[in-house]
Design an enzyme around this catalytic site. Structure first.
Site, PDB file in Angstrom:
ATOM      1  N   ASN A   1       0.813  -1.223   0.084  1.00  0.00           N
ATOM      2  CA  ASN A   1       0.062  -0.108  -0.031  1.00  0.00           C
ATOM      3  C   ASN A   1       1.072   1.274  -0.064  1.00  0.00           C
ATOM      4  O   ASN A   1       1.885   1.449   0.591  1.00  0.00           O
ATOM      5  CB  ASN A   1      -1.109   0.000   1.125  1.00  0.00           C
ATOM      6  CG  ASN A   1      -0.589  -0.341   2.623  1.00  0.00           C
ATOM      7  OD1 ASN A   1       0.420  -1.056   2.696  1.00  0.00           O
ATOM      8  ND2 ASN A   1      -1.117   0.276   3.390  1.00  0.00           N
TER       9      ASN A   1
ATOM     10  N   GLU B   1       0.489   4.934   0.531  1.00  0.00           N
ATOM     11  CA  GLU B   1      -0.548   6.105   1.243  1.00  0.00           C
ATOM     12  C   GLU B   1      -0.152   7.616   0.603  1.00  0.00           C
ATOM     13  O   GLU B   1       0.966   7.864   0.297  1.00  0.00           O
ATOM     14  CB  GLU B   1      -0.483   6.206   2.693  1.00  0.00           C
ATOM     15  CG  GLU B   1      -1.048   4.843   3.143  1.00  0.00           C
ATOM     16  CD  GLU B   1      -1.213   4.601   4.414  1.00  0.00           C
ATOM     17  OE1 GLU B   1      -0.833   5.272   5.415  1.00  0.00           O
ATOM     18  OE2 GLU B   1      -2.368   3.460   4.969  1.00  0.00           O
TER      19      GLU B   1
ATOM     20  N   CYS C   1      -4.143   0.862  -2.331  1.00  0.00           N
ATOM     21  CA  CYS C   1      -4.052  -0.475  -1.567  1.00  0.00           C
ATOM     22  C   CYS C   1      -2.975  -1.429  -2.281  1.00  0.00           C
ATOM     23  O   CYS C   1      -2.793  -1.392  -3.502  1.00  0.00           O
ATOM     24  CB  CYS C   1      -5.234  -1.193  -1.784  1.00  0.00           C
ATOM     25  SG  CYS C   1      -6.616  -0.596  -0.748  1.00  0.00           S
TER      26      CYS C   1
ATOM     27  N   GLU D   1      -3.114  -4.457  -2.999  1.00  0.00           N
ATOM     28  CA  GLU D   1      -3.561  -5.546  -3.945  1.00  0.00           C
ATOM     29  C   GLU D   1      -3.594  -4.715  -5.538  1.00  0.00           C
ATOM     30  O   GLU D   1      -3.202  -5.417  -6.491  1.00  0.00           O
ATOM     31  CB  GLU D   1      -4.993  -5.962  -3.700  1.00  0.00           C
ATOM     32  CG  GLU D   1      -4.839  -6.876  -2.584  1.00  0.00           C
ATOM     33  CD  GLU D   1      -5.183  -6.023  -1.115  1.00  0.00           C
ATOM     34  OE1 GLU D   1      -4.799  -4.776  -1.358  1.00  0.00           O
ATOM     35  OE2 GLU D   1      -6.022  -6.603  -0.298  1.00  0.00           O
TER      36      GLU D   1
ATOM     37  N   CYS E   1     -10.217  -5.309   0.038  1.00  0.00           N
ATOM     38  CA  CYS E   1     -11.476  -4.221   0.174  1.00  0.00           C
ATOM     39  C   CYS E   1     -12.096  -4.482  -0.970  1.00  0.00           C
ATOM     40  O   CYS E   1     -11.848  -4.964  -1.887  1.00  0.00           O
ATOM     41  CB  CYS E   1     -10.977  -2.587   0.267  1.00  0.00           C
ATOM     42  SG  CYS E   1     -10.223  -2.077  -1.203  1.00  0.00           S
TER      43      CYS E   1
ATOM     44  N   CYS F   1     -10.523  -3.466  -4.362  1.00  0.00           N
ATOM     45  CA  CYS F   1      -9.488  -4.330  -5.078  1.00  0.00           C
ATOM     46  C   CYS F   1     -10.355  -5.631  -5.524  1.00  0.00           C
ATOM     47  O   CYS F   1      -9.970  -6.208  -6.363  1.00  0.00           O
ATOM     48  CB  CYS F   1      -8.536  -4.774  -3.837  1.00  0.00           C
ATOM     49  SG  CYS F   1      -7.567  -3.355  -3.476  1.00  0.00           S
TER      50      CYS F   1
HETATM   51  N1  THU Z   1      -5.269  -1.558   2.385  1.00  0.00           N
HETATM   52  C1  THU Z   1      -4.861  -2.370   1.519  1.00  0.00           C
HETATM   53  O1  THU Z   1      -3.679  -2.196   0.981  1.00  0.00           O
HETATM   54  N2  THU Z   1      -5.514  -3.223   1.041  1.00  0.00           N
HETATM   55  C2  THU Z   1      -6.954  -3.572   1.490  1.00  0.00           C
HETATM   56  O2  THU Z   1      -7.302  -4.595   0.790  1.00  0.00           O
HETATM   57  C3  THU Z   1      -7.464  -2.868   2.442  1.00  0.00           C
HETATM   58  C4  THU Z   1      -6.696  -1.723   2.929  1.00  0.00           C
HETATM   59  C5  THU Z   1      -4.605  -0.288   2.716  1.00  0.00           C
HETATM   60  C6  THU Z   1      -5.184   1.036   2.499  1.00  0.00           C
HETATM   61  C7  THU Z   1      -4.616   1.733   3.372  1.00  0.00           C
HETATM   62  O3  THU Z   1      -3.308   2.163   3.086  1.00  0.00           O
HETATM   63  C8  THU Z   1      -4.488   0.950   4.798  1.00  0.00           C
HETATM   64  O4  THU Z   1      -4.367  -0.443   4.447  1.00  0.00           O
HETATM   65  C9  THU Z   1      -5.608   1.150   5.909  1.00  0.00           C
HETATM   66  O5  THU Z   1      -6.779   1.138   5.286  1.00  0.00           O
END
Ligand code: THU
Length: 162
Positions: free
Chosen positions: A62, A64, A73, A75, A111, A114
């Site tokens: 991920n 940010e 994310c 994925e 999520c 994704c």
């Molecule tokens: N996140 C992912 O990388 N994948 C997911 O399927 C759920 C959430 C990340 C997004 C954000 O950077 C952190 O997790 C908190 O939500």
């Protein structure tokens, strides 16, 4: 009006060491990738590792951003990267795991956004994608195909110009 029920199915492994050798390897790659996540705002590092039909492995984590919605994310970073680098290869398996301060034991599922992207690539390659996900320790879950995580999916066939 008729009432209908859909079934989803998933496999549970008590720990990553119960997975097959190739799946354990992929999970380790996902964990390595999680360690390189850029997650200063959530402190929730996610890693994904994709095995392509050619055997190549593509990872992502991920990313940010101070403008929160601009992040992405793990994925999707991995899937977009695989598609950008190897557009003619297909995705066999995506393994997902996390690294946090909390030692989360529940498997962390992809999520909704994704899931939609996984559905797009399944549709494109016309072949199911295996999805394996775990927390930091404990059980891991595996599904054979996105229909088990995103039933009644929106896809290109729903658009009348496709
Ligand atoms: N996140 C992912 O990388 N994948 C997911 O399927 C759920 C959430 C990340 C997004 C954000 O950077 C952190 O997790 C908190 O939500």
């Amino acid at each position: 009006m008729k009432h209908k029920t859909l079934k989803i199915s998933y496999s549970v492994s008590e720990s990553n060491s119960d997975l097959s050798e190739p799946d354990q390897f992929l999970m380790k790659e996902a964990l390595k990738s999680a360690q390189n996540a850029y997650a200063p705002y959530s402190g929730f590092s996610v890693g994904a590792a994709i095995k392509l039909s050619s055997g190549k492995i593509v990872t992502g984590n991920n990313q940010e951003n101070a403008a929160y919605p601009s992040g992405l994310c793990a994925e999707r970073v991995a899937l977009f990267s695989a598609s950008a680098l190897y557009p003619n290869d297909s995705v066999e398996t995506i393994a997902i795991t996390i690294k946090t301060k909390h030692k989360i034991i529940e498997p962390v599922a992809p999520c909704g956004a994704c899931r939609q992207v996984i559905a797009e690539y399944e549709n494109r390659q016309n072949k199911k994608i295996r999805i394996i996900f775990s927390g930091e320790t404990g059980k891991s879950y595996m599904v054979e195909g996105i229909q088990n995580l995103l039933p009644i999916t929106f896809n290109a066939r729903n658009m009348n110009n496709r």
